[in-house]
Design a protein around this motif. Structure first.
Motif, PDB file in Angstrom:
ATOM      1  N   ILE A   1     -12.168  11.627   2.211  1.00 14.73           N
ATOM      2  CA  ILE A   1     -11.859  10.299   1.674  1.00 14.73           C
ATOM      3  C   ILE A   1     -10.367  10.038   1.843  1.00 14.73           C
ATOM      4  CG2 ILE A   1     -11.879   8.845  -0.380  1.00 14.73           C
ATOM      5  CD1 ILE A   1     -14.190  10.542  -1.429  1.00 14.73           C
ATOM      6  N   ILE A   2     -10.029   8.891   2.415  1.00 14.75           N
ATOM      7  CA  ILE A   2      -8.633   8.528   2.685  1.00 14.75           C
ATOM      8  C   ILE A   2      -8.417   7.099   2.199  1.00 14.75           C
ATOM      9  CG2 ILE A   2      -6.853   8.293   4.449  1.00 14.75           C
ATOM     10  CD1 ILE A   2      -8.635  10.111   6.229  1.00 14.75           C
ATOM     11  N   GLY A   3      -7.278   6.858   1.549  1.00 14.79           N
ATOM     12  CA  GLY A   3      -6.956   5.508   1.094  1.00 14.79           C
ATOM     13  C   GLY A   3      -6.838   4.550   2.262  1.00 14.79           C
ATOM     14  N   ASP A   4      -5.642   4.436   2.825  1.00 17.16           N
ATOM     15  CA  ASP A   4      -5.411   3.698   4.064  1.00 17.16           C
ATOM     16  C   ASP A   4      -4.948   4.681   5.130  1.00 17.16           C
ATOM     17  OD1 ASP A   4      -6.076   1.283   2.947  1.00 17.16           O
ATOM     18  OD2 ASP A   4      -4.018   0.662   2.559  1.00 17.16           O
ATOM     19  N   ALA A   5      -5.378   4.469   6.364  1.00 19.96           N
ATOM     20  CA  ALA A   5      -5.000   5.366   7.461  1.00 19.96           C
ATOM     21  C   ALA A   5      -4.345   4.556   8.566  1.00 19.96           C
ATOM     22  CB  ALA A   5      -6.222   6.102   7.996  1.00 19.96           C
ATOM     23  N   TYR A   6      -3.179   5.046   9.022  1.00 21.80           N
ATOM     24  CA  TYR A   6      -2.393   4.383  10.060  1.00 21.80           C
ATOM     25  C   TYR A   6      -2.206   5.331  11.248  1.00 21.80           C
ATOM     26  CZ  TYR A   6      -0.990   1.153   6.324  1.00 21.80           C
ATOM     27  OH  TYR A   6      -0.986   0.247   5.296  1.00 21.80           O
ATOM     28  N   GLY A   7      -2.450   4.824  12.436  1.00 20.01           N
ATOM     29  CA  GLY A   7      -2.110   5.616  13.613  1.00 20.01           C
ATOM     30  C   GLY A   7      -0.617   5.693  13.814  1.00 20.01           C
ATOM     31  N   GLY A   8       0.108   4.719  13.282  1.00 20.45           N
ATOM     32  CA  GLY A   8       1.552   4.649  13.434  1.00 20.45           C
ATOM     33  C   GLY A   8       2.322   5.183  12.246  1.00 20.45           C
ATOM     34  N   SER A   9       3.522   4.636  12.053  1.00 17.67           N
ATOM     35  CA  SER A   9       4.439   5.094  11.013  1.00 17.67           C
ATOM     36  C   SER A   9       4.432   4.153   9.814  1.00 17.67           C
ATOM     37  CB  SER A   9       5.861   5.195  11.574  1.00 17.67           C
ATOM     38  OG  SER A   9       5.935   6.139  12.624  1.00 17.67           O
ATOM     39  N   TYR A  10       5.252   4.519   8.820  1.00 15.26           N
ATOM     40  CA  TYR A  10       5.383   3.654   7.652  1.00 15.26           C
ATOM     41  C   TYR A  10       6.170   2.397   8.012  1.00 15.26           C
ATOM     42  CZ  TYR A  10       6.645   2.028   2.975  1.00 15.26           C
ATOM     43  OH  TYR A  10       6.825   1.256   1.855  1.00 15.26           O
ATOM     44  N   GLN A  11       7.318   2.578   8.675  1.00 10.65           N
ATOM     45  CA  GLN A  11       8.106   1.412   9.059  1.00 10.65           C
ATOM     46  C   GLN A  11       9.036   1.723  10.243  1.00 10.65           C
ATOM     47  OE1 GLN A  11      10.258   0.153   5.556  1.00 10.65           O
ATOM     48  NE2 GLN A  11      11.682   1.882   5.655  1.00 10.65           N
ATOM     49  N   SER A  12       8.509   2.395  11.250  1.00  9.26           N
ATOM     50  CA  SER A  12       9.336   2.724  12.407  1.00  9.26           C
ATOM     51  C   SER A  12       8.489   2.741  13.674  1.00  9.26           C
ATOM     52  CB  SER A  12      10.042   4.072  12.200  1.00  9.26           C
ATOM     53  OG  SER A  12       9.098   5.096  11.944  1.00  9.26           O
ATOM     54  N   ASP A  13       9.151   2.943  14.820  1.00  6.23           N
ATOM     55  CA  ASP A  13       8.531   2.790  16.131  1.00  6.23           C
ATOM     56  C   ASP A  13       7.638   3.977  16.504  1.00  6.23           C
ATOM     57  OD1 ASP A  13      10.051   0.508  16.258  1.00  6.23           O
ATOM     58  OD2 ASP A  13      11.571   1.357  17.594  1.00  6.23           O
TER      59      ASP A  13
END
Length: 326
Positions: free
Chosen positions: A88-100
């Motif tokens: 179980i995962i809250g939100d999942a991002y392939g990228g970063s929090y706030q960077s390239d």
């Protein structure tokens, strides 16, 4: 949990051995209330460089938020791959929090996720994002970023799993967007492949601009298909191609707001109840609809409850019960 540490750059810029530039995280039934980051933790003064490829495998457990890239500042130069196999995962991002980031691959293969993003969260440019939804549970799927930054190219595939002849579809309770939530994209690509979903699928974003959208539907059963975005956001050109399957409503343009300049909708098979060259409640400058084959109950060159400047309809073959130029 950081795969590349805190405040420091990792790996060699020009490594010669394959294993020189590898970061791998394997999570087996762990409880992590905070975040998992494949990259580093930077700040306003320190911008860590993460060279090489990053792989995250989630095999059970409970994770607050997952990022393939960095937290705050930091640059990812390699390819990110996140395999969400179970847990179980809250939100999942392939990228970063706030960077390239350079390129991300995030694959939903059996886990339960709230929202799935191919790109980053609050900021940063994502060059290429690849999202595959094959099994598991998710509310919303986005090919691009969340609230800020930009994605240059997104590639989203929604498909199914075949186990000894039995088809298992992923459970999607929200919507699928090839673009971002509030973040713009240059090119957004979405493929529906042998899946059944009683939801809305968008070639664009939720409230975001997209320059070009490309949506291909093959062998699927879907309630609503839009070439453009949902609530707001302008799309310069949308391309929708229906190869086979069953579809209730297909729109070349946007849904509830924003505008699509040019739409191109082509059917080469399948069964469609209503096909609109334009949008739902959103205007379109120019629509182009071509029926090469397929079965259509109602074909409209324009939109549903919206306007269209110029409409072009071409019927080569197939079966169309009602056809309207507007």
């Amino acid at each position: 949990l950081y795969g590349a540490g805190k405040y420091g750059s990792v790996h060699k810029k020009n490594a010669t051995e394959e294993n020189d530039n590898q970061t791998k995280i394997v999570i087996n039934n762990a409880l992590i209330s905070g975040g998992v980051y494949g990259g580093s933790h930077g700040n306003e003064e320190i911008n860590p460089n993460v060279y090489g490829n990053v792989t995250i495998d989630v095999n059970g457990g409970n994770i607050g938020t997952l990022y393939g890239g960095c937290r705050n500042n930091g640059t990812m130069y390699g390819v990110i791959t996140a395999n969400l196999n179970s847990g179980i995962i809250g939100d999942a991002y392939g990228g970063s929090y706030q960077s390239d980031i350079s390129e991300s691959n995030i694959n939903l293969l059996g886990a339960t996720v709230n929202n799935l993003y191919g790109g980053s969260n609050q900021n940063g440019t994502a060059n290429i994002t690849n999202v595959t939804v094959r099994d598991g549970n998710v509310v919303n799927v986005y090919g691009g970023n969340n609230t800020g930054g930009k994605t240059k190219q997104t590639n989203v595939t929604v498909t199914s799993k075949n186990v000894y002849g039995t088809i298992y579809n992923p459970t999607i309770t929200g919507n699928v967007y090839a673009g971002g939530r509030l973040s713009d994209s240059d090119e957004a690509n979405l493929t529906l492949l042998n899946t059944t979903q009683e939801i809305s699928i968008y070639g664009g974003g939720e409230e975001a601009n997209v320059t070009t959208t490309n949506l291909i539907a093959t062998g699927s059963n879907v309630e609503n298909v839009f070439g453009g975005s949902k609530t707001s956001g302008n799309v310069s050109k949308s391309n929708v191609r229906v190869e086979n399957g069953v579809y209730s409503n297909i729109y070349g343009g946007n849904d509830m707001g924003g505008k699509t300049k040019v739409t191109n909708v082509v059917t080469v098979g399948g069964t469609t109840t209503n096909l609109y060259g334009g949008g739902n409640y959103s205007d379109t400058d120019e629509t182009n609809v071509e029926v090469i084959d397929g079965i259509l109950a109602n074909l409209y060159g324009g939109g549903n409850r919206s306007g269209a400047g110029t409409t072009n309809v071409k019927i080569n073959s197939g079966s169309v019960f009602n056809a309207y130029g507007g």
